[in-house]
Structure formats: C-alpha cells, structure tokens
Design an enzyme around this catalytic site. Structure first.
Site, PDB file in Angstrom:
ATOM      1  N   ASP A   1      30.920  25.877  39.252  1.00  0.00           N
ATOM      2  CA  ASP A   1      32.019  26.141  38.701  1.00  0.00           C
ATOM      3  C   ASP A   1      33.201  24.911  39.065  1.00  0.00           C
ATOM      4  OD1 ASP A   1      33.317  27.956  37.145  1.00  0.00           O
ATOM      5  OD2 ASP A   1      34.747  28.433  38.622  1.00  0.00           O
TER       6      ASP A   1
ATOM      7  N   TYR B   1      39.062  16.895  31.016  1.00  0.00           N
ATOM      8  CA  TYR B   1      40.506  16.134  31.090  1.00  0.00           C
ATOM      9  C   TYR B   1      40.524  14.679  31.776  1.00  0.00           C
ATOM     10  CZ  TYR B   1      41.962  21.106  31.305  1.00  0.00           C
ATOM     11  OH  TYR B   1      42.487  22.339  30.931  1.00  0.00           O
TER      12      TYR B   1
ATOM     13  N   ARG C   1      31.602  16.550  41.042  1.00  0.00           N
ATOM     14  CA  ARG C   1      30.434  17.046  40.970  1.00  0.00           C
ATOM     15  C   ARG C   1      29.300  16.287  41.300  1.00  0.00           C
ATOM     16  NH1 ARG C   1      31.235  17.323  36.193  1.00  0.00           N
ATOM     17  NH2 ARG C   1      31.975  19.358  36.108  1.00  0.00           N
TER      18      ARG C   1
HETATM   19  P1  IMP Z   1      32.804  24.477  34.050  1.00  0.00           P
HETATM   20  O1  IMP Z   1      32.682  24.321  35.421  1.00  0.00           O
HETATM   21  O2  IMP Z   1      31.711  23.996  33.114  1.00  0.00           O
HETATM   22  O3  IMP Z   1      33.349  26.006  33.709  1.00  0.00           O
HETATM   23  O4  IMP Z   1      34.137  23.569  33.563  1.00  0.00           O
HETATM   24  C1  IMP Z   1      35.336  23.771  33.596  1.00  0.00           C
HETATM   25  C2  IMP Z   1      36.327  22.808  33.041  1.00  0.00           C
HETATM   26  O5  IMP Z   1      36.934  22.145  33.984  1.00  0.00           O
HETATM   27  C3  IMP Z   1      35.924  22.187  32.084  1.00  0.00           C
HETATM   28  O6  IMP Z   1      35.641  22.691  30.992  1.00  0.00           O
HETATM   29  C4  IMP Z   1      36.755  21.028  32.021  1.00  0.00           C
HETATM   30  O7  IMP Z   1      37.716  21.200  31.258  1.00  0.00           O
HETATM   31  C5  IMP Z   1      37.174  20.796  33.333  1.00  0.00           C
HETATM   32  N1  IMP Z   1      36.524  19.842  34.029  1.00  0.00           N
HETATM   33  C6  IMP Z   1      35.676  19.923  35.002  1.00  0.00           C
HETATM   34  N2  IMP Z   1      34.836  18.957  35.510  1.00  0.00           N
HETATM   35  C7  IMP Z   1      35.428  18.008  34.771  1.00  0.00           C
HETATM   36  C8  IMP Z   1      35.343  16.484  34.752  1.00  0.00           C
HETATM   37  O8  IMP Z   1      34.419  15.878  35.550  1.00  0.00           O
HETATM   38  N3  IMP Z   1      36.091  15.869  33.651  1.00  0.00           N
HETATM   39  C9  IMP Z   1      36.986  16.570  32.973  1.00  0.00           C
HETATM   40  N4  IMP Z   1      37.057  17.673  32.936  1.00  0.00           N
HETATM   41  C10 IMP Z   1      36.385  18.454  33.733  1.00  0.00           C
END
Ligand code: IMP
Length: 197
Positions: free
Chosen positions: A70, A157, A184
């Site tokens: 997450d 973002y 990540r």
């Molecule tokens: P999830 O972890 O896939 O639910 O993503 C969460 C949200 O955080 C994504 O949809 C992006 O909006 C933002 N996000 C997470 N990691 C990144 C990144 O490496 N670059 C840009 N946005 C990010």
C-alpha cells in the site's frame, strides 16, 4: 519446486517488478487474478492496516503465502493528506490527473518553503492468513511538491514530486533510476533481504 507466493494486486507492473526480484531467491509470484480474486475494500486507517488486510484476504482464499503493498503521498502542510487516500483523493474513480489537480489546488497558497512531502510504500508478507508476525517493510522517499506538473514518465503524483538529489521531478527520472531510489524500490529490496534470511 519453487516456493509460491500470491501477490494481492491486479497491477501488472507490480507483478513484473516483484517477480524479477523474487526469482533471484527462488520464489515464484502468482497474481491474485489466477485465483479469480479481486482486491477487498481498503478500510484501514494506515498503509500497514490496508496492506495487511489485502494480504490476509488472499492468503485466506488461496492457502498460500501472500504479499500486498500500500502506498501514497503524504504532504506536511495538509497534515499527511492525501495519505492512504492518494489513489482516490478526488473521488472513488478519480484519474491520476484529477487527484494531482486537487492536490495542487489545495496547496496553491502554501509557500515554497513549506511544501515538504514524501512517498511511502509498505509491503507486507504473510506466511498464512492468521500469521501473528507479518513481515512489514517500509520505504520512504522525501521530496517537495511542485506548483505545476513536469515530465512524462511514471504515474500518479510523479509529475509534481520534486526530487532534490536529482534536481528534477520523479516523472523526469528514467524508470531504472526511480526503481532504484523510490519508496517502492526500498521496501521491495528490504523484503527480498528478509525473505532470504
Ligand atoms: P496503491 O498503493 O497502488 O494503492 O497506490 C496508491 C496511490 O499513491 C497511487 O494511485 C498514486 O496516486 C500514489 N503513488 C504511489 N506510489 C507512487 C509513485 O511512485 N509515484 C506517483 N504516485 C504514487
């Protein structure tokens, strides 16, 4: 036979990145779609809770170890928002562009000196659904919020996330560079190390 792990995500990019890293330590990563599973509602209040509930659901349904992540962006001037709501900041089905625009609008009046922010990524590994000791890995990537989008790479973002060490936005970094230094990338490498211990 390689030990199998199910990834609690429908994102093909995440599957590819994780598979490549875990192959090195003899693990095979299967997508949750192989079992006809969808991601459950993320009702936790923290990245850790949401990652655990996604991994637990998959481990419960498959009987196999599970990994979930997450992530999101935290802005100091907004008391940590968008945080766990990063993917749906402008609404349940909002696009990356809509989320980013909402954030820029909220930050319009905030001075350049007060625009600190950071990406977080939490990755969780559960050996089984009721694993009392999940492996929890946390990567953090510090930056500043720009006033306008710059760059074409990445997603979410990235175009408004300024990376001081590189003097550009994260959407201007080549993917290999971003993977090496990002929240990540850090969390993934920590997980591989811990699984290999
Ligand atoms: P999830 O972890 O896939 O639910 O993503 C969460 C949200 O955080 C994504 O949809 C992006 O909006 C933002 N996000 C997470 N990691 C990144 C990144 O490496 N670059 C840009 N946005 C990010």
């Amino acid at each position: 036979m390689k030990r199998q792990i199910v990834l609690a995500s429908g994102n093909p990019g995440k599957l590819k990145e994780l598979s490549a890293l875990l192959r090195e330590i003899d693990r095979e990563v299967l997508p949750q779609s192989r079992f006809g599973l969808k991601t459950p509602e993320e009702i936790g209040l923290t990245f850790v809770e949401n990652a655990i509930l996604k991994a637990r659901y998959v481990a419960e349904q498959t009987g196999l170890p599970a990994i979930a992540d997450d992530s999101g962006i935290e802005v100091d001037a907004l008391q940590g928002r968008p945080g766990i709501r990063s993917a749906r900041y402008a609404g349940e089905n909002a696009s990356d562009e809509e989320n980013l625009k909402k954030l820029l609008k909220e930050m319009e009046a905030v001075a350049d000196t007060d625009r600190q922010c950071r990406f977080h990524c939490v990755i969780v590994y559960l050996r089984f659904a009721r694993d009392p000791i999940p492996i929890i890995c946390h990567g953090v990537w510090e930056g500043h919020l720009l006033r306008e989008p710059v760059g074409e790479q990445g997603f979410g973002y990235d175009p408004i996330f300024y990376v001081p060490a590189y003097g550009c936005s994260s959407a201007e970094l080549q993917p290999e560079v971003k993977n090496r230094i990002s929240h990540r990338g850090q969390a993934l490498r920590e997980l591989v190390k811990k699984l290999d211990e």
